[in-house]
Scaffold this motif. Structure first.
Motif, PDB file in Angstrom:
ATOM      1  N   TYR A  76      71.679  49.830  64.220  1.00 27.81           N
ATOM      2  CA  TYR A  76      71.548  49.001  63.018  1.00 27.81           C
ATOM      3  C   TYR A  76      70.871  49.834  61.940  1.00 27.81           C
ATOM      4  CZ  TYR A  76      72.407  45.189  66.281  1.00 27.81           C
ATOM      5  OH  TYR A  76      72.967  44.376  67.227  1.00 27.81           O
ATOM      6  N   GLY A  77      71.298  49.617  60.719  1.00 29.56           N
ATOM      7  CA  GLY A  77      70.683  50.361  59.629  1.00 29.56           C
ATOM      8  C   GLY A  77      70.855  49.660  58.304  1.00 29.56           C
ATOM      9  N   THR A  78      70.011  50.028  57.355  1.00 31.51           N
ATOM     10  CA  THR A  78      70.091  49.525  55.986  1.00 31.51           C
ATOM     11  C   THR A  78      70.053  50.722  55.057  1.00 31.51           C
ATOM     12  OG1 THR A  78      68.949  47.503  56.619  1.00 31.51           O
ATOM     13  CG2 THR A  78      69.056  48.002  54.274  1.00 31.51           C
ATOM     14  N   LEU A  79      71.151  50.916  54.353  1.00 29.43           N
ATOM     15  CA  LEU A  79      71.257  52.021  53.405  1.00 29.43           C
ATOM     16  C   LEU A  79      70.923  51.486  52.028  1.00 29.43           C
ATOM     17  CD1 LEU A  79      73.535  52.430  55.773  1.00 29.43           C
ATOM     18  CD2 LEU A  79      73.998  54.452  54.422  1.00 29.43           C
ATOM     19  N   ARG A  80      69.974  52.118  51.367  1.00 30.52           N
ATOM     20  CA  ARG A  80      69.523  51.693  50.053  1.00 30.52           C
ATOM     21  C   ARG A  80      70.032  52.679  49.004  1.00 30.52           C
ATOM     22  NH1 ARG A  80      66.392  49.669  53.734  1.00 30.52           N
ATOM     23  NH2 ARG A  80      65.162  47.807  53.443  1.00 30.52           N
ATOM     24  N   LEU A  81      70.785  52.144  48.043  1.00 26.60           N
ATOM     25  CA  LEU A  81      71.356  52.970  46.982  1.00 26.60           C
ATOM     26  C   LEU A  81      70.623  52.692  45.682  1.00 26.60           C
ATOM     27  CD1 LEU A  81      75.142  52.385  47.758  1.00 26.60           C
ATOM     28  CD2 LEU A  81      73.638  54.159  48.643  1.00 26.60           C
ATOM     29  N   GLY A  82      70.320  53.738  44.948  1.00 30.72           N
ATOM     30  CA  GLY A  82      69.615  53.564  43.684  1.00 30.72           C
ATOM     31  C   GLY A  82      69.392  54.895  43.002  1.00 30.72           C
ATOM     32  N   VAL A  83      68.428  54.921  42.101  1.00 31.87           N
ATOM     33  CA  VAL A  83      68.092  56.155  41.391  1.00 31.87           C
ATOM     34  C   VAL A  83      66.649  56.538  41.714  1.00 31.87           C
ATOM     35  CG1 VAL A  83      69.740  55.841  39.512  1.00 31.87           C
ATOM     36  CG2 VAL A  83      67.457  54.921  39.277  1.00 31.87           C
ATOM     37  N   ASP A  84      66.448  57.824  41.812  1.00 34.96           N
ATOM     38  CA  ASP A  84      65.112  58.374  42.024  1.00 34.96           C
ATOM     39  C   ASP A  84      64.632  58.873  40.672  1.00 34.96           C
ATOM     40  OD1 ASP A  84      62.793  59.655  42.737  1.00 34.96           O
ATOM     41  OD2 ASP A  84      63.658  60.619  44.509  1.00 34.96           O
ATOM     42  N   LEU A  85      63.696  58.152  40.082  1.00 32.27           N
ATOM     43  CA  LEU A  85      63.254  58.470  38.723  1.00 32.27           C
ATOM     44  C   LEU A  85      62.433  59.754  38.652  1.00 32.27           C
ATOM     45  CD1 LEU A  85      62.541  54.850  37.517  1.00 32.27           C
ATOM     46  CD2 LEU A  85      64.476  56.303  36.964  1.00 32.27           C
ATOM     47  N   SER A  86      62.064  60.306  39.790  1.00 33.96           N
ATOM     48  CA  SER A  86      61.406  61.615  39.738  1.00 33.96           C
ATOM     49  C   SER A  86      62.423  62.713  39.433  1.00 33.96           C
ATOM     50  CB  SER A  86      60.688  61.910  41.057  1.00 33.96           C
ATOM     51  OG  SER A  86      61.622  62.040  42.118  1.00 33.96           O
ATOM     52  N   ASP A  87      63.722  62.380  39.509  1.00 30.88           N
ATOM     53  CA  ASP A  87      64.787  63.345  39.203  1.00 30.88           C
ATOM     54  C   ASP A  87      65.151  63.391  37.721  1.00 30.88           C
ATOM     55  OD1 ASP A  87      64.967  63.911  41.900  1.00 30.88           O
ATOM     56  OD2 ASP A  87      66.695  62.615  42.252  1.00 30.88           O
ATOM     57  N   ILE A  88      64.550  62.537  36.894  1.00 29.94           N
ATOM     58  CA  ILE A  88      64.946  62.522  35.484  1.00 29.94           C
ATOM     59  C   ILE A  88      64.423  63.761  34.773  1.00 29.94           C
ATOM     60  CG2 ILE A  88      65.229  60.033  35.244  1.00 29.94           C
ATOM     61  CD1 ILE A  88      62.501  59.812  34.068  1.00 29.94           C
ATOM     62  N   ARG A  89      65.221  64.207  33.797  1.00 31.48           N
ATOM     63  CA  ARG A  89      64.848  65.373  32.987  1.00 31.48           C
ATOM     64  C   ARG A  89      63.878  64.932  31.898  1.00 31.48           C
ATOM     65  NH1 ARG A  89      70.803  66.578  31.707  1.00 31.48           N
ATOM     66  NH2 ARG A  89      70.055  65.316  30.025  1.00 31.48           N
ATOM     67  N   GLY A  90      63.246  65.900  31.280  1.00 31.71           N
ATOM     68  CA  GLY A  90      62.274  65.612  30.234  1.00 31.71           C
ATOM     69  C   GLY A  90      62.860  64.922  29.016  1.00 31.71           C
ATOM     70  N   ASP A  91      64.113  65.212  28.702  1.00 28.80           N
ATOM     71  CA  ASP A  91      64.737  64.631  27.512  1.00 28.80           C
ATOM     72  C   ASP A  91      65.699  63.494  27.877  1.00 28.80           C
ATOM     73  OD1 ASP A  91      66.589  66.211  28.786  1.00 28.80           O
ATOM     74  OD2 ASP A  91      67.455  67.011  26.950  1.00 28.80           O
ATOM     75  N   TRP A  92      65.373  62.740  28.877  1.00 27.43           N
ATOM     76  CA  TRP A  92      66.287  61.724  29.403  1.00 27.43           C
ATOM     77  C   TRP A  92      66.433  60.514  28.493  1.00 27.43           C
ATOM     78  CZ3 TRP A  92      65.064  56.726  31.364  1.00 27.43           C
ATOM     79  CH2 TRP A  92      63.703  56.402  31.303  1.00 27.43           C
ATOM     80  N   ILE A  93      65.520  60.353  27.560  1.00 29.47           N
ATOM     81  CA  ILE A  93      65.569  59.176  26.696  1.00 29.47           C
ATOM     82  C   ILE A  93      65.420  59.622  25.242  1.00 29.47           C
ATOM     83  CG2 ILE A  93      63.109  58.661  26.822  1.00 29.47           C
ATOM     84  CD1 ILE A  93      63.874  55.720  27.077  1.00 29.47           C
TER      85      ILE A  93
END
Length: 184
Positions: A76-93
């Motif tokens: 049995y398993g639960t796979l969680r999909l999402g974004v890792d915000l530590s991966d964002i670049r400095g100019d992301w916004i």
């Protein structure tokens, strides 16, 4: 008498000396996202947008001269999909007035250890099996879970949920024109 002179001076000062002073209210229509707000978004860490629960029945057979050994387990398993915000670049916004453009990291599997080993059950077992044999069966179950859960449809659904959640976050900060993009 001194009180009367002081009162006359105060009245004269209020009427004539402060003649050029006025009160005004200025409205700043610009919205500025602060470095603190950007850092607080980044500190969220991993943001889950889709959870896929799965179970896999996995088996292996070892052929022997007189009998076959068989091992069948349910994982049995639960796979969680999402974004890792530590991966964002400095100019992301980037912002301009009430417009905001955000470049988010690619939606991905957030936790590589998604199999719940405490819930793993031996469905059928005959013969003797080594820890290495059990590890190979575990890896087979892991590959099957990844293949069944990381479908283009599930990844797109997680990305759509991420887009919606980030739009709501930025809209609550006062931005009305929002563009969300994801890295390839």
């Amino acid at each position: 008498m001194l009180a009367l002179v002081l009162a006359i001076i105060v009245v004269w000062w209020l009427l004539f000396a402060e003649k050029d002073n006025h009160v005004a209210v200025n409205v700043d229509d610009g919205i500025n996202i602060t470095p603190e707000q950007i850092e607080s978004i980044r500190s969220i860490g991993q943001w889950e947008f889709l959870s896929v629960s799965t179970e896999e029945l996995v088996d292996t057979t070892r052929r022997r001269l007189l009998r076959d050994d068989q091992l069948v387990r349910i994982y049995y398993g639960t796979l969680r999909l999402g974004v890792d915000l530590s991966d964002i670049r400095g100019d992301w916004i980037q912002t301009r007035g009430d417009s905001l453009v955000a470049m988010l990291p690619k939606v991905k599997l957030l936790d590589e250890n998604f199999i719940d080993e405490a819930r793993t059950k031996a469905f059928y077992e005959s013969g003797s099996w080594t820890p290495r044999d059990r590890e190979l069966l575990y890896q087979k179950a892991r590959r099957q879970m990844l293949r069944h859960a990381l479908t283009p449809q599930n990844l797109q659904s997680a990305q759509d949920n991420a887009d919606l959640q980030f739009r709501q976050l930025f809209r609550s900060m006062g931005y009305s024109n929002i563009v969300i993009r994801f890295e390839n």
